[in-house]
Scaffold this active site. Sequence first.
Site, PDB file in Angstrom:
ATOM      1  N   GLU A 216       0.863  -1.190   0.000  1.00  0.00           N
ATOM      2  CA  GLU A 216       0.000   0.000   0.000  1.00  0.00           C
ATOM      3  C   GLU A 216       0.891   1.227   0.000  1.00  0.00           C
ATOM      4  OE1 GLU A 216      -2.844   0.473   3.211  1.00  0.00           O
ATOM      5  OE2 GLU A 216      -3.737   2.202   2.212  1.00  0.00           O
TER       6      GLU A 216
ATOM      7  N   ASN B  34     -12.155  -2.753   0.586  1.00  0.00           N
ATOM      8  CA  ASN B  34     -11.189  -2.920   1.670  1.00  0.00           C
ATOM      9  C   ASN B  34     -11.818  -2.458   2.966  1.00  0.00           C
ATOM     10  OD1 ASN B  34      -8.399  -2.906   3.014  1.00  0.00           O
ATOM     11  ND2 ASN B  34      -9.043  -0.785   3.246  1.00  0.00           N
ATOM     12  N   GLU B  35     -12.152  -3.368   3.818  1.00  0.00           N
ATOM     13  CA  GLU B  35     -12.577  -3.024   5.187  1.00  0.00           C
ATOM     14  C   GLU B  35     -13.868  -2.231   5.283  1.00  0.00           C
ATOM     15  OE1 GLU B  35      -9.592  -0.996   7.465  1.00  0.00           O
ATOM     16  OE2 GLU B  35      -8.350  -2.772   7.611  1.00  0.00           O
TER      17      GLU B  35
END
Length: 779
Positions: A23, A349-350
């Site tokens: 990331e 993501n999440e």
Amino acid sequence: MKFKVDLEGNKVALGDLFGVFFEDLNHGADGGLYGELVQNRSFEFSQVDHPSYNALTAWEKVEGDGEVRLIVETGNPVSDRNPHYLGMDIMKAGEDVGVRNLGWGKGIPLVRGEKYLFRCFVKREQCRCEPVRVSLRSGNGEILAEQEFCVSDKWQEMNAELVSTADDCCGKLYITAAGTGKVYLDFVSLFARNTFLGRRNGLRKDIAELLQEMEPKFMRFPGGCLVHDGSLDPDARDASYRWKNTVGPVENRPARRNNWGYNQTLGLGFYELFEFCEDIGAKPLPVIGAGYDPHHKREVPLEEMGPWVDDALDLIEFANGGADTRWGSIRAQMGHPEPFGMEYLGIGNEEVGEGFFERFQVIFRAVREKNPEIRIIGTSGPFAEGGEFDRGWESARRNGADLVDEHYYMSPEWFLAHHHRYDSYPKEGPKVFLGEYASWGNTWYHALTEASFMIGLERNAQAVGLACYAPMLANVDYVNWKPDMIWFDHYRAFGTPNYYVQKMFMKHQGKYQLKVEAMEPVQAAVLSLSDKISGALELSGYEADIVYSDISLVNDDTGEEILLSGCRVSREKEERVRVGVMDCSSYTLRLKALEEDGYRGFRIYFGSENEENEFCWTLGGWQNQDTLIGEKINGRNSDLCQHLLEIEKGRVYDLRLEVRGRHIATYVDNVLYHQVDSLPVVVEPLYLSAQESEDGELIWKAVNVSGQPCEAEIALSGESAYPVQEVEIICMEGFPLNGCNSFEQPELISPVKKVAAMDPSNFRLTVPGQSISMFRWKK
Ligand code: AHR
């Protein structure tokens, strides 16, 4: 301990189990893995990225014996997608008049005899014969390489290969011009010729090699929160990460705000990331957003999901389509006519909340229909348990996703306590993709506990498909998040003990997992001895002014009750008001809570031995959207459980906390929110895993977390084809638990290799305390 390894029983394929996660946070891309040495190359830095930024961040005037004014213009840029460029208005000519770029961190690392590739777009207001000069200089201004250009009144691309005549880790790039008048610069770029595999627009060699040496099976990218934080309009300056912005000629890729508080050039884009995956033998695992920004509560209307669906389908075409397809042809033009062979796609993501899952489903269905061969990954949020975690799994099962992305950052003790987390996971349905996990630190102790947990991941390969530690990279000069696997500055990089553990598990991942059975009862040492949660109960506000009233605390073992009329806690003083100290195994706290003013909500501490070791029930956590049960051990927090809950100001809530042994239940207005166990922290005498490699080698990994050596006897069942032989042993042992690596001692905590003659059919070994050992036996 006696173990039996079953050579013939059910072997479970390990697939792509261990990989890495990239990331762009902590300046992981620009100023990190991406080899660009110039900071703010297109003059696009702005306050949108960071309050301290402007278009001249990292640039300085050079006036020598002349005079120059630096003006940032937008009238006629090289690329409309990067509208700013620099005008150097030379008012008084001199020997050394222009600008210099400071590079990243403490400067541009220059190595004697190394080549540097300079690229820049330049023009002058009027055609003039006075030259423009580019030079590499040491930190104290000595010229180490230089070249001159003649410049016309049209944008012209200038390229130069500069060879440094000396070493200097803190160099600078100068662009100066003779004569007077305006000289314009745009897209000023400098790369070492010696990037990873010598690629143009390439990667920093030292960092890339550390990653390559791990031999990861896959790489997840480009985030993380990076994927979903930002405007949903790809053309907005603060847009969330949209992969289409990251491909094509680098000078045309629009600079965007990076949600970690800086700027991203997108020079390290999807093409480069796919290429890097291919270079290191890792399967690419891209993650895309789903029209939903949980940080700013933005969502694309469901009927406008078209472009987001297209992003997913076009990405698959970009990666896998023929060179004659629309997106495949862009890949081919960029230099890769062959497909990249993408197998996995992460959607989201999440994210939490139904809004995300509705959008997930739209993209999911379109991809499944058009590209059924792609393994699609759903998400279960940023917590290891709770309502949103369950919602993520439910969505994945309902839709038929292949994997579910679980994330958790926890204390080392949580990892020990949860070694058996996946033993009870179903072996059918979506598999686990443990896409982000780490214990809170980069010491040997953290790495050791993570290693013991990874043995549990291997053992449960039927349920766990993929796993990667997070985050990967941190530039010491720009830290957003700790811990991280690899640390670097502008010219050095080192792996943490966690890196070496990950590397051991990746490099030595076999093809099949073999069954390992303990042949005697496992006598686990219990570190948290208590079978109850005892300690103080305290009330506080979470960045809010709170009035607590009607407080009743009952010892459910004896029936004894403490009554308090109430208290007020103010956010300014960060007060904690003590209700009582409980030493019993069962107790119930009832109270009313009202937020008068503030940002978040309530905090109720319980089982508090001190501020480093306690539990906390938070209501209105993060952006006032969660209720959480946190468990802090030695100052390191683990969120055991999460549910959505927003605390409204001015409303009275009825709260109830019940503790029964190590079981915690909470109620808000009589509705059950949490039901969770704080598992005892235990250390088993040995964590052992056995695998078979592609060519039949037998691989054992043994992790001993305890301080005591473990006498291990390992018998092979089934017909053993493994003769007595010289065996390669890779071992990490003898390090202080709080030991770390550093720039000065980058490999202080790293494996050593030994060779010893051993007989696997009658294998006895003393596994040293606090060690990780790995053996490979040839057939
Ligand atoms: O890895 C750091 C961050 O942690 C990631 O961006 C996010 O997914 C998680 O919350």
